[in-house]
Design a protein around this motif. Sequence first.
Motif, mmCIF file in Angstrom:
data_model
loop_
_atom_site.group_PDB
_atom_site.id
_atom_site.type_symbol
_atom_site.label_atom_id
_atom_site.label_comp_id
_atom_site.label_asym_id
_atom_site.label_seq_id
_atom_site.Cartn_x
_atom_site.Cartn_y
_atom_site.Cartn_z
ATOM 1 N N ALA A 94 -14.233 3.331 33.565
ATOM 2 C CA ALA A 94 -15.441 3.277 34.394
ATOM 3 C C ALA A 94 -15.050 3.210 35.869
ATOM 4 N N PRO A 95 -15.933 3.685 36.772
ATOM 5 C CA PRO A 95 -15.626 3.613 38.205
ATOM 6 C C PRO A 95 -15.265 2.195 38.661
ATOM 7 N N ARG A 96 -15.962 1.208 38.096
ATOM 8 C CA ARG A 96 -15.578 -0.187 38.356
ATOM 9 C C ARG A 96 -15.340 -0.851 36.998
ATOM 10 N N SER A 97 -14.086 -0.915 36.592
ATOM 11 C CA SER A 97 -13.745 -1.464 35.288
ATOM 12 C C SER A 97 -14.108 -2.943 35.209
ATOM 13 N N ALA A 98 -14.363 -3.416 33.994
ATOM 14 C CA ALA A 98 -14.812 -4.790 33.790
ATOM 15 C C ALA A 98 -13.802 -5.811 34.302
ATOM 16 N N TYR A 99 -12.493 -5.468 34.244
ATOM 17 C CA TYR A 99 -11.497 -6.454 34.668
ATOM 18 C C TYR A 99 -11.550 -6.732 36.170
ATOM 19 N N LEU A 100 -12.254 -5.871 36.941
ATOM 20 C CA LEU A 100 -12.397 -6.118 38.374
ATOM 21 C C LEU A 100 -13.459 -7.176 38.703
ATOM 22 N N GLY A 101 -14.266 -7.511 37.683
ATOM 23 C CA GLY A 101 -15.297 -8.530 37.890
ATOM 24 C C GLY A 101 -16.440 -8.029 38.731
ATOM 25 N N GLN A 102 -17.259 -8.959 39.202
ATOM 26 C CA GLN A 102 -18.424 -8.610 40.009
ATOM 27 C C GLN A 102 -18.003 -8.214 41.426
ATOM 28 N N PRO A 103 -18.648 -7.208 42.014
ATOM 29 C CA PRO A 103 -18.301 -6.841 43.386
ATOM 30 C C PRO A 103 -18.700 -7.927 44.377
ATOM 31 N N ARG A 104 -17.970 -8.002 45.463
ATOM 32 C CA ARG A 104 -18.308 -8.967 46.513
ATOM 33 C C ARG A 104 -19.657 -8.604 47.141
ATOM 34 N N VAL A 112 1.912 -8.844 13.030
ATOM 35 C CA VAL A 112 0.547 -8.808 13.567
ATOM 36 C C VAL A 112 0.438 -9.880 14.638
ATOM 37 N N ASN A 113 0.060 -9.487 15.843
ATOM 38 C CA ASN A 113 -0.171 -10.441 16.922
ATOM 39 C C ASN A 113 -1.653 -10.537 17.209
ATOM 40 N N ILE A 114 -2.189 -11.745 17.092
ATOM 41 C CA ILE A 114 -3.602 -11.962 17.388
ATOM 42 C C ILE A 114 -3.757 -12.116 18.899
ATOM 43 N N LEU A 115 -4.403 -11.140 19.500
ATOM 44 C CA LEU A 115 -4.579 -11.092 20.941
ATOM 45 C C LEU A 115 -6.037 -11.427 21.269
ATOM 46 N N SER A 116 -6.659 -10.705 22.175
ATOM 47 C CA SER A 116 -8.025 -11.036 22.573
ATOM 48 C C SER A 116 -8.545 -9.968 23.523
ATOM 49 N N ALA A 117 -9.867 -9.815 23.572
ATOM 50 C CA ALA A 117 -10.455 -9.010 24.648
ATOM 51 C C ALA A 117 -10.132 -9.630 26.001
ATOM 52 N N LEU A 118 -9.827 -10.928 25.999
ATOM 53 C CA LEU A 118 -9.443 -11.604 27.242
ATOM 54 C C LEU A 118 -8.006 -11.301 27.642
ATOM 55 N N SER A 119 -7.330 -10.440 26.871
ATOM 56 C CA SER A 119 -6.079 -9.850 27.352
ATOM 57 C C SER A 119 -6.351 -8.919 28.520
ATOM 58 N N TRP A 120 -7.572 -8.404 28.583
ATOM 59 C CA TRP A 120 -7.916 -7.339 29.526
ATOM 60 C C TRP A 120 -8.876 -7.767 30.627
ATOM 61 N N ILE A 121 -9.653 -8.810 30.375
ATOM 62 C CA ILE A 121 -10.602 -9.288 31.391
ATOM 63 C C ILE A 121 -10.481 -10.799 31.516
ATOM 64 N N ALA A 166 -14.630 -6.343 22.199
ATOM 65 C CA ALA A 166 -13.326 -5.721 22.438
ATOM 66 C C ALA A 166 -13.463 -4.224 22.664
ATOM 67 N N ARG A 167 -14.328 -3.578 21.875
ATOM 68 C CA ARG A 167 -14.502 -2.124 22.030
ATOM 69 C C ARG A 167 -15.110 -1.780 23.382
ATOM 70 N N GLN A 168 -16.106 -2.542 23.803
ATOM 71 C CA GLN A 168 -16.765 -2.257 25.079
ATOM 72 C C GLN A 168 -15.823 -2.495 26.261
ATOM 73 N N VAL A 169 -15.034 -3.551 26.190
ATOM 74 C CA VAL A 169 -14.100 -3.827 27.280
ATOM 75 C C VAL A 169 -13.085 -2.700 27.402
ATOM 76 N N LYS A 170 -12.518 -2.266 26.283
ATOM 77 C CA LYS A 170 -11.507 -1.215 26.368
ATOM 78 C C LYS A 170 -12.122 0.115 26.803
ATOM 79 N N GLN A 171 -13.305 0.428 26.296
ATOM 80 C CA GLN A 171 -13.961 1.672 26.707
ATOM 81 C C GLN A 171 -14.252 1.675 28.203
ATOM 82 N N GLY A 172 -14.447 0.483 28.762
ATOM 83 C CA GLY A 172 -14.773 0.386 30.180
ATOM 84 C C GLY A 172 -13.597 0.562 31.114
ATOM 85 N N PHE A 173 -12.395 0.760 30.569
ATOM 86 C CA PHE A 173 -11.226 0.943 31.424
ATOM 87 C C PHE A 173 -11.385 2.127 32.371
#
Length: 236
Positions: free
Chosen positions: A224-234, A126-135, A215-222
């Motif tokens: 989305a037209p602008r995924s969460a890992y892209l951050g805020q638009p310029r 078992v590896n303890i990861l994070s939602a911050l693996s993705w964002i 974690a569920r919301q971040v992964k579900q957002g993969f």
Amino acid sequence: MNIKDAVVLITGANRGLGKALAQAVLAAGARNVYGGARDPASVTLAGVTPIKLDVTNAADIAAAAQAIPDLTILINNAGIYTGSDVSTPDAAASARAELETNLFGPMALSQAFAPTLKRNGGGAIVNILSALSWITIPTSGTYSVSKAAAWAMTNGLRAELLTQNTQVLGAHMGFMDTDMTDGVDAPKSAPAEVARLIVSALEAGQDEVLTDDTARQVKQGFTAPRSAYLGQPRPA
């Protein structure tokens, strides 16, 4: 993975999620539970055998592998968080420290114990990861680097250990109410609930568990037209 009568090693078992995981596997019927910590005297939970284990120390890892020949479950929980952004002057030093503990430590332990798990029927990691693996959010930059790398490592282990029947479970969550996040002003999950969900996923034979809404919301957002890992638009 059947936890009843299992032999379990949990790194960073002296507090926070590690201690909660030890309580959870004991409650599920584990036969022997070893708690790894730099200072074994800090592992005080009844029913847990302390073992000296600095996950960045090769000698400690080798000694642990020799000491627990009947291991069936390895839980790589120990981790550090420096609160460093990737653009700060000390980012490289922070990233190196986090990679040593959050990536190379679990990798070395998994390598050391994989033959043991194979001899004992496959077992589980078992590896303890994070939602911050993705964002990445402010102050999590270098930590996210380390957890993204640990996520990739976990996926590699799962594929490579498939033929020896080793379950590799990656656990993702947002912030938890632990000493590590004491200065973080954000919603936090209870370690006991996170541990309960990880143990349930382990027993169910799952490969991944998302233990909270973050974690569920971040992964579900993969998708989305602008995924969460892209951050805020310029700004326009």
